[in-house]
Design an enzyme around this catalytic site. Structure first.
Site, PDB file in Angstrom:
ATOM      1  CB  THR A  16      40.372  36.277  31.280  1.00  0.00           C
ATOM      2  OG1 THR A  16      39.621  37.180  32.076  1.00  0.00           O
ATOM      3  CG2 THR A  16      39.748  36.201  29.912  1.00  0.00           C
ATOM      4  CB  SER A  62      43.720  38.188  39.097  1.00  0.00           C
ATOM      5  OG  SER A  62      43.608  39.310  38.259  1.00  0.00           O
ATOM      6  CB  THR A  95      44.818  40.762  32.514  1.00  0.00           C
ATOM      7  OG1 THR A  95      43.429  41.096  32.576  1.00  0.00           O
ATOM      8  CG2 THR A  95      45.079  39.771  31.410  1.00  0.00           C
ATOM      9  CG  ASP A  96      41.191  42.539  35.967  1.00  0.00           C
ATOM     10  OD1 ASP A  96      41.533  43.019  34.864  1.00  0.00           O
ATOM     11  OD2 ASP A  96      40.027  42.191  36.211  1.00  0.00           O
TER      12      ASP A  96
HETATM   13  C1  SIN Z   1      41.154  38.315  36.075  1.00  0.00           C
HETATM   14  O1  SIN Z   1      41.973  39.213  36.253  1.00  0.00           O
HETATM   15  O2  SIN Z   1      41.192  37.231  36.691  1.00  0.00           O
HETATM   16  C2  SIN Z   1      40.013  38.530  35.127  1.00  0.00           C
HETATM   17  C3  SIN Z   1      40.354  39.414  33.998  1.00  0.00           C
HETATM   18  C4  SIN Z   1      41.416  38.879  33.102  1.00  0.00           C
HETATM   19  O3  SIN Z   1      42.108  37.908  33.357  1.00  0.00           O
HETATM   20  O4  SIN Z   1      41.582  39.519  32.021  1.00  0.00           O
END
Ligand code: SIN
Length: 312
Positions: A16, A62, A95-96
């Protein structure tokens, strides 16, 4: 003679932090992994004062993180860490699955220089994106005197790779250290150490050399009301190398699930018992299936994969 400041190598993998939406007030309907790592740097003019080098290692959301990308990321990180002029590495990530990549790099590399993973909960096009501040903080961490090991930095809070978990699906401050002990805080670009920089024994790149599509297959099964072990039996029939049980409480399992896991173990499948609780260890007791200690189910899975990769 003037001494050059240490170089920070920035490795982009998507997420993100590199995401874009059609409108600035859309914080969820965006597409992750659209901007490259040079675009991210351009959004933080204050970083132009630092010696930085940027490389794009991957470009993905991710949720789709995979073994091949992990293998490549570990090798590239290792290569840059070995350069004497490099003081630290910053990895931008979604973050995932951030906590999984952090734990994987911690176990494989256990670096003596800092490797800082950072991310954002809001896309780069948001009214108030969190990515630029997180990136700025991550670079300060990578340059902090004495910094070492794999850490995760978001919203000014610095977590070690073992404890860190994403605990909120939306909030900007989405991560916690499961046992509550933060490594540090970053305040106005200054690093305030609260605990210790993470250290450990590196398993080494040789452990993860085999082709990524041949890595052991390890799945996670959860205990819950009505869990009867049918899923475990189906997985064993299909072919599986390891299973992590996300048990209830102290890693407890329903009678049906425990019996299926014991049968799986007897058939040669490695089993680890973790907990579906958000924090706390699983105590090892005689006669029970082996505990994963304080590792969350996703990290216990990585531990098992790495252990199986060492098996002859
Ligand atoms: C991801 O994990 O690539 C999408 C969600 C995020 O980064 O918050």
């Amino acid at each position: 003679m003037q001494t050059l400041a240490p170089l920070v190598v920035l490795l982009g993998t998507g997420g993100t932090i590199a995401g874009t939406a059609r409108s600035a007030n859309d914080g969820v309907g965006y597409t992750a992994a659209q901007l490259n790592v040079d675009d991210l740097l351009r959004a933080v003019p204050a970083l132009s004062a630092c010696r930085l080098e940027a490389h794009q290692v991957a470009q993905l959301d991710s949720k789709d993180m995979d073994f091949l990308t992990w293998q490549r990321l570990a090798a590239v990180t290792h290569e840059h860490l070995a350069r004497p002029e490099v003081g630290g590495i910053v990895i931008t990530h979604g973050t995932d699955t951030l906590e999984e990549t952090a734990y994987f790099l911690h176990r494989v590399l256990a670096p003596t220089k800092p490797v800082v993973l950072t991310a954002a909960m809001r896309p780069a096009t948001a009214l108030a994106p969190d990515g630029p501040q997180n990136l700025y903080d991550a670079v300060q961490l990578a340059l902090a005197p004495g910094a070492a090991g794999v850490v995760v930095s978001l919203a000014g809070r610095v977590h070690d790779a073992i404890q860190v978990r994403k605990t909120h699906s939306y909030r900007v401050d989405a991560f916690e250290s499961s046992d509550g002990s933060l490594v540090a805080l970053v305040e106005e670009g200054r690093v305030r150490l609260l605990g210790r920089w993470p250290a450990g024994e590196a398993l080494g790149l040789a452990r993860i050399q085999s082709p990524a599509d041949q890595w052991p297959r390890v799945e996670i099964v959860m205990n819950h009301a009505g869990a009867d072990g049918g899923l475990v039996r189906a997985l064993v029939t299909r072919g599986i190398d390891g299973l992590v049980a996300a048990g209830t409480g102290n890693g407890t399992l329903s009678c049906g699930l425990e019996s299926a896991l014991r049968d799986a173990e007897a058939a040669g499948v490695r089993v680890l018992r973790s907990t579906r609780c958000d924090a706390g260890p699983v105590m090892d007791l005689p006669g029970l299936l082996p505990s994963a200690g304080a590792l969350s189910p996703v990290k216990a899975r990585i531990e098992l994969i790495l252990a199986l990769l060492a098996a002859p």
